[in-house]
Design a protein around this motif. Structure first.
Motif, PDB file in Angstrom:
ATOM      1  N   GLU A 125      -6.687  -7.245   0.657  1.00 55.40           N
ATOM      2  CA  GLU A 125      -5.856  -6.416  -0.089  1.00 55.40           C
ATOM      3  C   GLU A 125      -5.921  -4.927   0.726  1.00 55.40           C
ATOM      4  O   GLU A 125      -6.750  -4.523   1.493  1.00 55.40           O
ATOM      5  N   SER A 126      -4.866  -4.220   0.493  1.00 51.27           N
ATOM      6  CA  SER A 126      -4.677  -2.780   1.024  1.00 51.27           C
ATOM      7  C   SER A 126      -3.738  -1.945   0.013  1.00 51.27           C
ATOM      8  O   SER A 126      -3.405  -2.672  -0.665  1.00 51.27           O
ATOM      9  N   PRO A 127      -3.741  -0.743   0.221  1.00 53.24           N
ATOM     10  CA  PRO A 127      -3.117  -0.032  -0.604  1.00 53.24           C
ATOM     11  C   PRO A 127      -1.594  -0.280  -0.670  1.00 53.24           C
ATOM     12  O   PRO A 127      -1.033  -0.041  -2.053  1.00 53.24           O
ATOM     13  N   PHE A 128      -0.977  -0.578   0.259  1.00 51.01           N
ATOM     14  CA  PHE A 128       0.360  -0.908   0.161  1.00 51.01           C
ATOM     15  C   PHE A 128       0.970  -2.358   0.080  1.00 51.01           C
ATOM     16  O   PHE A 128       2.269  -2.579  -0.058  1.00 51.01           O
ATOM     17  N   TYR A 129      -0.030  -3.307   0.627  1.00 46.35           N
ATOM     18  CA  TYR A 129       0.348  -4.718   0.595  1.00 46.35           C
ATOM     19  C   TYR A 129      -0.854  -5.487   1.033  1.00 46.35           C
ATOM     20  O   TYR A 129      -1.964  -4.985   0.944  1.00 46.35           O
ATOM     21  N   THR A 130      -0.564  -6.752   0.503  1.00 48.04           N
ATOM     22  CA  THR A 130      -1.700  -7.754   0.789  1.00 48.04           C
ATOM     23  C   THR A 130      -1.446  -8.435   1.994  1.00 48.04           C
ATOM     24  O   THR A 130      -0.233  -8.623   2.543  1.00 48.04           O
ATOM     25  N   TYR A 136       6.217   8.130  13.654  1.00 45.70           N
ATOM     26  CA  TYR A 136       6.773   8.418  14.662  1.00 45.70           C
ATOM     27  C   TYR A 136       8.250   8.368  14.765  1.00 45.70           C
ATOM     28  O   TYR A 136       8.964   9.066  15.605  1.00 45.70           O
ATOM     29  N   LEU A 137       8.915   7.662  13.516  1.00 47.45           N
ATOM     30  CA  LEU A 137      10.179   7.648  13.429  1.00 47.45           C
ATOM     31  C   LEU A 137      10.859   6.923  14.645  1.00 47.45           C
ATOM     32  O   LEU A 137      12.005   7.069  15.023  1.00 47.45           O
ATOM     33  N   MET A 138      10.135   5.772  15.439  1.00 45.51           N
ATOM     34  CA  MET A 138      10.814   5.102  16.322  1.00 45.51           C
ATOM     35  C   MET A 138      11.376   3.882  15.657  1.00 45.51           C
ATOM     36  O   MET A 138      11.057   3.547  14.460  1.00 45.51           O
ATOM     37  N   PRO A 139      12.222   3.177  16.010  1.00 45.46           N
ATOM     38  CA  PRO A 139      12.842   2.068  15.494  1.00 45.46           C
ATOM     39  C   PRO A 139      12.057   1.203  15.275  1.00 45.46           C
ATOM     40  O   PRO A 139      11.244   0.682  16.133  1.00 45.46           O
ATOM     41  N   GLY A 140      12.098   0.440  14.095  1.00 46.20           N
ATOM     42  CA  GLY A 140      10.818  -0.526  13.952  1.00 46.20           C
ATOM     43  C   GLY A 140       9.610  -0.141  13.180  1.00 46.20           C
ATOM     44  O   GLY A 140       8.879  -0.927  12.725  1.00 46.20           O
ATOM     45  N   GLN A 141       9.455   1.208  12.919  1.00 41.95           N
ATOM     46  CA  GLN A 141       8.276   1.610  12.104  1.00 41.95           C
ATOM     47  C   GLN A 141       8.491   1.346  10.642  1.00 41.95           C
ATOM     48  O   GLN A 141       9.676   1.702  10.097  1.00 41.95           O
ATOM     49  N   MET A 142       7.344   0.812  10.258  1.00 44.80           N
ATOM     50  CA  MET A 142       7.416   0.469   8.660  1.00 44.80           C
ATOM     51  C   MET A 142       6.779   1.990   7.951  1.00 44.80           C
ATOM     52  O   MET A 142       5.846   2.420   8.326  1.00 44.80           O
ATOM     53  N   ILE A 143       7.500   2.404   6.955  1.00 47.16           N
ATOM     54  CA  ILE A 143       7.258   3.465   6.131  1.00 47.16           C
ATOM     55  C   ILE A 143       7.051   3.142   4.933  1.00 47.16           C
ATOM     56  O   ILE A 143       7.927   2.351   4.474  1.00 47.16           O
ATOM     57  N   TYR A 144       6.174   3.831   4.237  1.00 46.35           N
ATOM     58  CA  TYR A 144       5.711   3.302   2.804  1.00 46.35           C
ATOM     59  C   TYR A 144       5.852   4.655   1.991  1.00 46.35           C
ATOM     60  O   TYR A 144       5.615   5.613   2.255  1.00 46.35           O
ATOM     61  N   TYR A 145       6.260   4.242   0.740  1.00 46.75           N
ATOM     62  CA  TYR A 145       6.089   5.591  -0.162  1.00 46.75           C
ATOM     63  C   TYR A 145       5.754   4.530  -1.495  1.00 46.75           C
ATOM     64  O   TYR A 145       6.203   3.858  -2.004  1.00 46.75           O
ATOM     65  N   ASN A 146       4.643   5.236  -1.883  1.00 52.73           N
ATOM     66  CA  ASN A 146       3.699   4.735  -3.097  1.00 52.73           C
ATOM     67  C   ASN A 146       4.446   5.456  -4.168  1.00 52.73           C
ATOM     68  O   ASN A 146       4.045   6.612  -4.437  1.00 52.73           O
ATOM     69  N   LYS A 147       5.062   4.999  -5.199  1.00 46.16           N
ATOM     70  CA  LYS A 147       5.870   5.520  -6.076  1.00 46.16           C
ATOM     71  C   LYS A 147       4.810   6.163  -7.135  1.00 46.16           C
ATOM     72  O   LYS A 147       3.623   5.742  -7.685  1.00 46.16           O
TER      73      LYS A 147
END
Length: 106
Positions: free
Chosen positions: A8-13, A95-106
């Motif tokens: 487990e992690s805060p954003f994904y398993t 970094y906003l480089m193409p392919g970076q995963m950005i998370y937002y915890n609602k």
């Protein structure tokens, strides 16, 4: 079936693939969209997955975005419909480089 192979992690398993697993079966087990599961892991829908390979399983109430060329923090915050500061606070680095995963915890 899936209990002993996940972290487990805060954003994904983080799930460790076992022999015979498919993206479709994994998405059904974790109740996530198969296309999102593939995209978050840099896979195409028809790619093979292999035993011991690790995949990210998205968690509920977390939004994800894979950055594209030309993205800005303003664009990403509009995609998530939230303030830039909340995006920054949800991510360790951006970094906003193409392919970076950005998370937002609602």
């Amino acid at each position: 079936m899936f209990e002993n192979t996940k972290i487990e992690s805060p954003f994904y398993t983080i799930y460790k693939i076992k022999k015979g697993d498919t993206l479709y079966e994994i998405s059904k087990e974790f109740n996530v969209n198969t296309k999102l599961l593939a995209e978050l892991n840099g896979l195409n829908m028809d790619d093979y997955i292999y035993p011991d390979q690790m995949v990210l399983i998205p968690k509920k109430n977390v939004s994800y975005y894979i950055t594209k060329d030309g993205d800005t923090l303003d664009i990403v915050s509009k995609i998530f419909n939230t303030e830039q500061e909340k995006i920054i606070n949800s991510n360790k680095t951006i970094y906003l480089m193409p392919g970076q995963m950005i998370y937002y915890n609602k």
